[in-house]
Write a protein that holds these residues in place. Structure first.
Motif, mmCIF file in Angstrom:
data_model
loop_
_atom_site.group_PDB
_atom_site.id
_atom_site.type_symbol
_atom_site.label_atom_id
_atom_site.label_comp_id
_atom_site.label_asym_id
_atom_site.label_seq_id
_atom_site.Cartn_x
_atom_site.Cartn_y
_atom_site.Cartn_z
ATOM 1 N N SER A 1 0.840 -1.187 0.000
ATOM 2 C CA SER A 1 0.000 0.000 0.000
ATOM 3 C C SER A 1 0.878 1.242 0.000
ATOM 4 O O SER A 1 1.478 1.610 0.991
ATOM 5 C CB SER A 1 -0.912 0.020 1.227
ATOM 6 N N LEU B 1 1.389 4.171 2.885
ATOM 7 C CA LEU B 1 0.722 3.768 4.118
ATOM 8 C C LEU B 1 1.368 4.444 5.318
ATOM 9 O O LEU B 1 0.686 4.937 6.218
ATOM 10 C CB LEU B 1 0.774 2.246 4.271
ATOM 11 N N LEU C 1 0.267 7.954 6.365
ATOM 12 C CA LEU C 1 -0.962 8.169 7.130
ATOM 13 C C LEU C 1 -0.670 8.658 8.541
ATOM 14 O O LEU C 1 -1.467 9.377 9.138
ATOM 15 C CB LEU C 1 -1.781 6.876 7.205
ATOM 16 N N TYR D 1 -6.815 13.457 10.444
ATOM 17 C CA TYR D 1 -8.083 12.904 9.981
ATOM 18 C C TYR D 1 -9.155 13.199 11.024
ATOM 19 O O TYR D 1 -8.849 13.556 12.170
ATOM 20 C CB TYR D 1 -7.970 11.394 9.734
ATOM 21 N N PHE E 1 -7.880 -1.070 14.821
ATOM 22 C CA PHE E 1 -7.572 -1.410 13.429
ATOM 23 C C PHE E 1 -6.545 -2.540 13.297
ATOM 24 O O PHE E 1 -6.158 -2.878 12.173
ATOM 25 C CB PHE E 1 -7.032 -0.182 12.689
ATOM 26 N N LEU F 1 -5.941 -4.479 9.728
ATOM 27 C CA LEU F 1 -4.660 -4.203 9.074
ATOM 28 C C LEU F 1 -3.924 -5.491 8.747
ATOM 29 O O LEU F 1 -3.358 -5.638 7.656
ATOM 30 C CB LEU F 1 -3.796 -3.319 9.980
ATOM 31 N N LYS G 1 -4.011 -5.580 4.857
ATOM 32 C CA LYS G 1 -2.693 -5.126 4.399
ATOM 33 C C LYS G 1 -1.626 -6.218 4.496
ATOM 34 O O LYS G 1 -0.480 -5.990 4.120
ATOM 35 C CB LYS G 1 -2.234 -3.906 5.204
ATOM 36 N N SER H 1 -1.734 0.395 14.114
ATOM 37 C CA SER H 1 -3.053 0.768 14.612
ATOM 38 C C SER H 1 -2.928 1.695 15.822
ATOM 39 O O SER H 1 -3.607 2.723 15.913
ATOM 40 C CB SER H 1 -3.850 -0.489 15.001
ATOM 41 N N LEU I 1 -1.638 5.178 14.700
ATOM 42 C CA LEU I 1 -2.622 5.909 13.895
ATOM 43 C C LEU I 1 -3.788 6.386 14.751
ATOM 44 O O LEU I 1 -4.201 7.549 14.679
ATOM 45 C CB LEU I 1 -3.126 5.005 12.763
ATOM 46 N N TYR J 1 -12.313 2.287 8.909
ATOM 47 C CA TYR J 1 -11.047 1.830 8.330
ATOM 48 C C TYR J 1 -10.953 2.265 6.868
ATOM 49 O O TYR J 1 -9.917 2.783 6.430
ATOM 50 C CB TYR J 1 -10.963 0.314 8.440
ATOM 51 N N VAL K 1 -7.850 4.622 6.612
ATOM 52 C CA VAL K 1 -6.717 3.873 6.056
ATOM 53 C C VAL K 1 -6.832 3.768 4.543
ATOM 54 O O VAL K 1 -5.867 3.919 3.814
ATOM 55 C CB VAL K 1 -6.623 2.469 6.690
#
Length: 218
Positions: free
Chosen positions: A6, A9, A12, A17, A138, A142, A146, A157, A160, A205, A209
């Motif tokens: 990804s 990633l 992030l 957010y 998450f 994940l 992922k 997780s 984030l 998510y 994500v």
């Protein structure tokens, strides 16, 4: 940290957010309705498995606990597998709920180790346990989506979600209230509120994500 297929990633962790609680619950409900019978049926299967495990535990045998530890991760992943497919407008079958067992080891490990860490946190004056219970929201998706290893999934997780932990705590609190309401309806409501909760987390998510349309079907 590896990219895990990804692009960006890791980026992030450097972006802000917003946790859109009502939007995620609304999206979760829309996702649930696309396969209501499947979600309710699978939740019932999980209930029956847990009842059987409880009966084994009544005999003071460690077998029930061992079975629970082995299957909880892959079973919980089944909710996400179907939710993610529906969010990508793909067809699902009831067998998809059990596809977590195709990736048994990483899903087992993330479920086991995160539960152990949360349990230790609760022993340590409760607050660390609450922090980790929210921060690992998450971790399972994940590892599932992922293809992260269990520790990287847990840490990503945690990092984030810690950027906006109190908003996620509010989200988790609302989901707890939903499930309490489901439990008050003689427990039958949980057949809807449990998958609704997972679908809402899947929506969060996908928003935070990202859920690429090219993602494999697990």
């Amino acid at each position: 940290m590896e990219s895990y297929g990804s692009t960006g990633l890791e980026g992030l962790l450097h972006k802000s957010y917003t946790v859109k609680i009502s939007e995620y619950i609304g999206s979760g409900w829309a996702t649930l309705k696309k396969n209501l019978g499947g979600f309710v049926g699978f939740t019932l299967v999980v209930f029956l498995i847990n009842i059987a495990i409880a009966k084994i535990n009544q005999s003071a045998s460690p077998v029930g606990t061992l079975i629970s530890l082995l299957i909880s991760g892959p079973l919980n992943a089944g909710f996400f597998i179907v939710a993610f497919k529906l969010l990508r407008n793909r067809a699902t079958t009831f067998g998809d709920f059990f596809r977590g067992f195709n990736n048994f080891l990483p899903l087992f490990l993330v479920s086991l180790i995160s539960s152990v860490m949360i349990g230790i946190g609760f022993v340590l004056i409760i607050i660390p346990g609450i922090y980790l219970a929210v921060a690992y929201t998450f971790a399972l998706p994940l590892v599932l989506e992922k293809k992260m290893n269990f520790w990287d999934g847990m840490e990503f997780s945690r990092k984030l979600i810690s950027k906006n932990w109190f908003s996620f705590f509010g989200f988790a609190f609302v989901l707890v209230l939903l499930n309490l309401a489901g439990a008050l309806l003689l427990g039958i409501g949980l057949l809807v509120t449990i998958p609704l909760s997972v679908c809402a987390i899947a929506a969060a998510y996908a928003d935070i994500v990202g859920l690429p349309s090219s993602t494999s079907d697990f």
